[in-house]
Structures are given as structure tokens and as C-alpha cells.
Design a protein around this motif. Sequence first.
Motif, short mmCIF file in Angstrom:
data_model
loop_
_atom_site.label_atom_id
_atom_site.label_comp_id
_atom_site.label_asym_id
_atom_site.label_seq_id
_atom_site.Cartn_x
_atom_site.Cartn_y
_atom_site.Cartn_z
N PRO A 1 4.98 1.20 -0.02
CA PRO A 1 5.26 1.02 -1.53
C PRO A 1 6.04 -0.04 -2.25
CG PRO A 1 6.09 3.10 -0.92
CD PRO A 1 5.74 2.52 0.35
N ASP B 1 0.76 -1.32 -0.02
CA ASP B 1 0.10 -0.01 -0.06
C ASP B 1 0.96 1.30 0.07
OD1 ASP B 1 0.91 0.31 2.65
OD2 ASP B 1 -1.04 -0.30 3.56
N ASP B 2 0.23 2.34 0.20
CA ASP B 2 0.90 3.57 0.25
C ASP B 2 1.84 3.94 1.38
OD1 ASP B 2 -0.27 4.41 -2.01
OD2 ASP B 2 -1.82 5.64 -0.97
N PRO C 1 5.92 5.51 -9.27
CA PRO C 1 4.44 5.00 -8.90
C PRO C 1 3.40 5.43 -9.85
CG PRO C 1 5.38 7.21 -7.99
CD PRO C 1 6.45 6.59 -8.97
#
Length: 151
Positions: A39, A35-36, A142
Amino acid sequence: MDYVNLRRQAASLRKSLFDQGYLDEQFYQLEDLQDDASPNFVEEVVTLFFRDSARLMANIDQALDKCVKDFNKLDVYMQQLKGSCTSIGASRLKTECTFFRECCRDENIEGCMRSFQKIKREHSVLRQKLESYFQLLRQAGPIECATRPSK
């Protein structure tokens, strides 16, 4: 090089890893954990896998080099390697680890030796392919997420 093309190349390489049986659904589950906040989670887990598996393979190499073969010790090492393979979804490696363990149970040293050579080859190929995959992802950067405009 444009980022869309890099993403497309990475997706194609990832698909081929599944199509060729190198990876299984466990890799998808790893990706779901990313997830953020983390990453690079999958890449970090895979890096740890290769570090740990190299150590285990060195132990197996040493055990196979001994004059008197300790099949129980070989089986324990291979069980650890198989568990590591399972945790990242390294399907072909996991299958070969199972075969090696069967050879241990049969005390078939020739089978163990052949199987271990195949494990080393599969390990090397998987490492190279995953390094290429992660390199493409790093180059692409990203993924931009669409956000809803505020009112």
C-alpha cells in the motif's frame, strides 16, 4: 480533521503537481503498481529516488568543484540522475537533466553550473511537495473499499 477533506487536499496537491509540470504520466504508472500487498509502494519508490538522487547530486557537486572538469564523468552522473527522474515521472527535473547533458556535450561549464543550480532547486521543491502529498495521504488513512455483501 475529517478524512474526506484530507483526501480532497491530497488530490488537489497531486493535480497541481501535474498541472505545474513537476510530474508526468510515469507517476500514474507507479500508482498503478500499488496494491493492497504494497500500500505504500509509491512513497517507498519516491523515498528511494530522493536518497539515490541526493547521492548522485553530491557526486556531480564534487566533479564540478574539481579544477579540471571531466565532462564525460559529469554526463554519466547526469544520465543516471535523468534515468532516476524518468522512473518516477519527475518531468521538470528530467528536462533540466537533458539541458545539463547538452551543456556537457558542448563543454559549457557555465551552462552546467547554472543548470545544476536549477536542478538542485527543482529537486528541493519537488521533495517538499511530494513529502506534503504523502503526509496528507498518511493522515487520511487507507481508502475504504466497498464490498459486495455475502449471500
